[in-house]
Design a protein around this motif. Sequence first.
Motif, mmCIF file in Angstrom:
data_model
loop_
_atom_site.group_PDB
_atom_site.id
_atom_site.type_symbol
_atom_site.label_atom_id
_atom_site.label_comp_id
_atom_site.label_asym_id
_atom_site.label_seq_id
_atom_site.Cartn_x
_atom_site.Cartn_y
_atom_site.Cartn_z
ATOM 1 N N ILE A 56 13.402 12.446 -3.221
ATOM 2 C CA ILE A 56 13.277 11.481 -2.123
ATOM 3 C C ILE A 56 14.412 10.457 -2.239
ATOM 4 C CG2 ILE A 56 11.801 9.670 -1.145
ATOM 5 C CD1 ILE A 56 9.387 11.388 -2.209
ATOM 6 N N ARG A 57 15.148 10.284 -1.149
ATOM 7 C CA ARG A 57 16.307 9.388 -1.162
ATOM 8 C C ARG A 57 15.863 7.939 -0.985
ATOM 9 N NH1 ARG A 57 20.617 9.917 -3.476
ATOM 10 N NH2 ARG A 57 21.148 11.891 -2.450
ATOM 11 N N GLY A 58 15.506 7.343 -2.095
ATOM 12 C CA GLY A 58 15.119 5.940 -2.053
ATOM 13 C C GLY A 58 13.866 5.706 -2.862
ATOM 14 N N PRO A 74 18.781 21.121 -12.038
ATOM 15 C CA PRO A 74 19.216 20.208 -10.986
ATOM 16 C C PRO A 74 19.735 18.870 -11.513
ATOM 17 C CG PRO A 74 16.822 20.339 -11.058
ATOM 18 C CD PRO A 74 17.328 21.371 -12.006
ATOM 19 N N GLN A 75 20.659 18.291 -10.761
ATOM 20 C CA GLN A 75 21.169 16.944 -11.072
ATOM 21 C C GLN A 75 19.992 15.990 -11.260
ATOM 22 O OE1 GLN A 75 24.465 15.021 -10.313
ATOM 23 N NE2 GLN A 75 23.786 13.379 -8.980
ATOM 24 N N HIS A 76 20.075 15.143 -12.281
ATOM 25 C CA HIS A 76 19.034 14.152 -12.603
ATOM 26 C C HIS A 76 17.694 14.781 -13.031
ATOM 27 C CE1 HIS A 76 21.730 11.005 -11.640
ATOM 28 N NE2 HIS A 76 21.343 10.679 -10.433
ATOM 29 N N GLY A 77 17.735 16.065 -13.404
ATOM 30 C CA GLY A 77 16.536 16.673 -13.981
ATOM 31 C C GLY A 77 15.510 17.136 -12.965
ATOM 32 N N ALA A 79 12.059 16.145 -13.029
ATOM 33 C CA ALA A 79 10.849 15.322 -12.829
ATOM 34 C C ALA A 79 10.768 14.768 -11.407
ATOM 35 C CB ALA A 79 10.803 14.177 -13.841
ATOM 36 N N ARG A 80 11.915 14.477 -10.815
ATOM 37 C CA ARG A 80 11.888 13.866 -9.476
ATOM 38 C C ARG A 80 11.646 14.877 -8.368
ATOM 39 N NH1 ARG A 80 17.989 12.274 -7.465
ATOM 40 N NH2 ARG A 80 18.963 14.290 -7.867
ATOM 41 N N ILE A 81 11.670 16.185 -8.718
ATOM 42 C CA ILE A 81 11.392 17.200 -7.691
ATOM 43 C C ILE A 81 10.164 18.035 -8.043
ATOM 44 C CG2 ILE A 81 13.734 17.381 -6.748
ATOM 45 C CD1 ILE A 81 14.049 19.896 -8.592
ATOM 46 N N LEU A 152 14.759 5.101 -14.487
ATOM 47 C CA LEU A 152 14.056 4.743 -13.249
ATOM 48 C C LEU A 152 15.131 4.366 -12.232
ATOM 49 C CD1 LEU A 152 11.014 2.740 -14.674
ATOM 50 C CD2 LEU A 152 11.034 5.067 -13.725
ATOM 51 N N HIS A 153 15.262 5.214 -11.213
ATOM 52 C CA HIS A 153 16.377 5.101 -10.260
ATOM 53 C C HIS A 153 15.994 4.163 -9.111
ATOM 54 C CE1 HIS A 153 19.746 6.348 -7.824
ATOM 55 N NE2 HIS A 153 20.115 7.268 -8.694
ATOM 56 N N THR A 154 15.902 2.888 -9.419
ATOM 57 C CA THR A 154 15.378 1.907 -8.457
ATOM 58 C C THR A 154 16.369 1.577 -7.337
ATOM 59 O OG1 THR A 154 14.059 0.965 -10.237
ATOM 60 C CG2 THR A 154 14.373 -0.402 -8.272
ATOM 61 N N THR A 197 30.565 2.004 -5.989
ATOM 62 C CA THR A 197 30.302 1.562 -7.357
ATOM 63 C C THR A 197 29.362 2.549 -8.031
ATOM 64 O OG1 THR A 197 30.537 -0.739 -6.645
ATOM 65 C CG2 THR A 197 29.375 -0.372 -8.715
ATOM 66 N N ASP A 198 29.743 2.992 -9.213
ATOM 67 C CA ASP A 198 28.900 3.927 -9.966
ATOM 68 C C ASP A 198 29.215 3.738 -11.449
ATOM 69 O OD1 ASP A 198 27.290 5.984 -10.783
ATOM 70 O OD2 ASP A 198 28.288 7.554 -9.617
ATOM 71 N N ARG A 199 28.434 2.867 -12.066
ATOM 72 C CA ARG A 199 28.750 2.465 -13.434
ATOM 73 C C ARG A 199 27.545 2.585 -14.350
ATOM 74 N NH1 ARG A 199 32.392 -2.975 -12.990
ATOM 75 N NH2 ARG A 199 34.141 -1.965 -11.949
ATOM 76 N N VAL A 256 19.804 -0.430 -9.093
ATOM 77 C CA VAL A 256 19.904 -1.010 -10.433
ATOM 78 C C VAL A 256 18.909 -0.211 -11.254
ATOM 79 C CG1 VAL A 256 19.726 -3.090 -11.837
ATOM 80 C CG2 VAL A 256 20.424 -3.276 -9.436
ATOM 81 N N GLU A 257 19.438 0.618 -12.142
ATOM 82 C CA GLU A 257 18.629 1.658 -12.760
ATOM 83 C C GLU A 257 18.579 1.482 -14.265
ATOM 84 O OE1 GLU A 257 20.808 5.184 -11.520
ATOM 85 O OE2 GLU A 257 21.363 4.183 -9.669
ATOM 86 N N ALA A 258 17.379 1.281 -14.771
ATOM 87 C CA ALA A 258 17.197 1.115 -16.212
ATOM 88 C C ALA A 258 16.947 2.471 -16.836
ATOM 89 C CB ALA A 258 16.013 0.191 -16.473
HETATM 90 C C1 BG6 Z 1 23.287 7.535 -9.676
HETATM 91 C C2 BG6 Z 1 24.470 8.219 -10.303
HETATM 92 O O1 BG6 Z 1 22.386 7.159 -10.649
HETATM 93 O O2 BG6 Z 1 22.667 8.426 -8.771
HETATM 94 C C3 BG6 Z 1 25.422 8.651 -9.200
HETATM 95 O O3 BG6 Z 1 25.113 7.356 -11.218
HETATM 96 C C4 BG6 Z 1 24.718 9.524 -8.200
HETATM 97 O O4 BG6 Z 1 26.547 9.324 -9.761
HETATM 98 C C5 BG6 Z 1 23.469 8.797 -7.698
HETATM 99 O O5 BG6 Z 1 25.582 9.803 -7.133
HETATM 100 C C6 BG6 Z 1 22.643 9.601 -6.703
HETATM 101 O O6 BG6 Z 1 22.342 10.858 -7.208
HETATM 102 P P1 BG6 Z 1 21.577 11.895 -6.330
HETATM 103 O O7 BG6 Z 1 21.479 13.141 -7.155
HETATM 104 O O8 BG6 Z 1 20.224 11.310 -6.028
HETATM 105 O O9 BG6 Z 1 22.395 12.091 -5.081
#
Ligand code: BG6
Length: 290
Positions: A56-58, A74-77, A79-81, A152-154, A197-199, A256-258
């Motif tokens: 889910i985007r958000g 998948p990218q980011h594992g 658990a989110r899917i 946690l991708h807040t 920004t992606d840090r 802002v992701e912890a």
């Molecule tokens: C961020 C990453 O946490 O998530 C980015 O640092 C990435 O590089 C972003 O683009 C979104 O990822 P996704 O897989 O949800 O498009």
Amino acid sequence: TTAAAMAATSVVVLDRGNNTTCTINLHGATVVSWRVNNQEQLFVSKLASFDGKKAIRGGIPFVFPQFGAWSFGPQHGFARITRWHLERPPERLHNGDVEAIFSLMDNDFTRSIWNYQFRISYRLILREKELHFHIGVYNPSKELSFTFNMLLHTYLKVPDVRRCQITGLQGCHFIDKTRENSLYQEGREVVTVNEWTDRIYQHTPQEHVITNVVSGRKMRLHKYNFPDTVIWNPWIDRSREMSDFGDDEFPNMLCVEAGNVTSPVILLPGTAFEASQILQQFKCPYTINS
Ligand code: BG6
């Protein structure tokens, strides 16, 4: 259609009264809404997909066991899917707060990607102006250790990202994913976002304050056992590349992701890992220490 699609999927609502609610979609145990006195605190794209396939985007997707690109899955594992289980339905505590517990354990799908046994418990507590997240990961295996990232991708909802300031990053080393993956050091007392920004900031302090979130208020992010903080905004060009994100939405979000990103957690057989986060919305003027 988004509302209809959401109704068709499984959502769990924590309701504290006073129009203070938190909604969790079992798909990824994604927190998709957090309202404080009827005011939404989290950004969810108008193009977000709720088909139970994509992340889910958000809101607050749960990143595990990998952060970023992954050669095994998948990218980011996963658990989110993956669909989570509602371990304990929302329950009112004696002080009026509302709690719910979600859980995820290995299954055929997760083992086809990542062949480990694990159990995650994800406890959310909704308070008056706070949302608490308590995570436990357990390795039930008798022989095998595993390593993982967690984050946690807040997605915070903001009126204008250019006006947000993020405290607590000065002096921290960071990987800038928009440039060569080398290490830099943050010199600014407060970080602002005026471009893509992606840090990944490393070894950040337990607390960040983000200014100018909804209604010009401030958000405090307090974290425990999450040594890294990722700051992300796709800006214009990268927004266009995402099918589930509107081209004009980037000014209204700030991630802002912890997490545990730079050095993965190693979990020995029979042991557990715990981490937590608190988001707190506040109005009172906050003086930034120098
Ligand atoms: C961020 C990453 O946490 O998530 C980015 O640092 C990435 O590089 C972003 O683009 C979104 O990822 P996704 O897989 O949800 O498009």
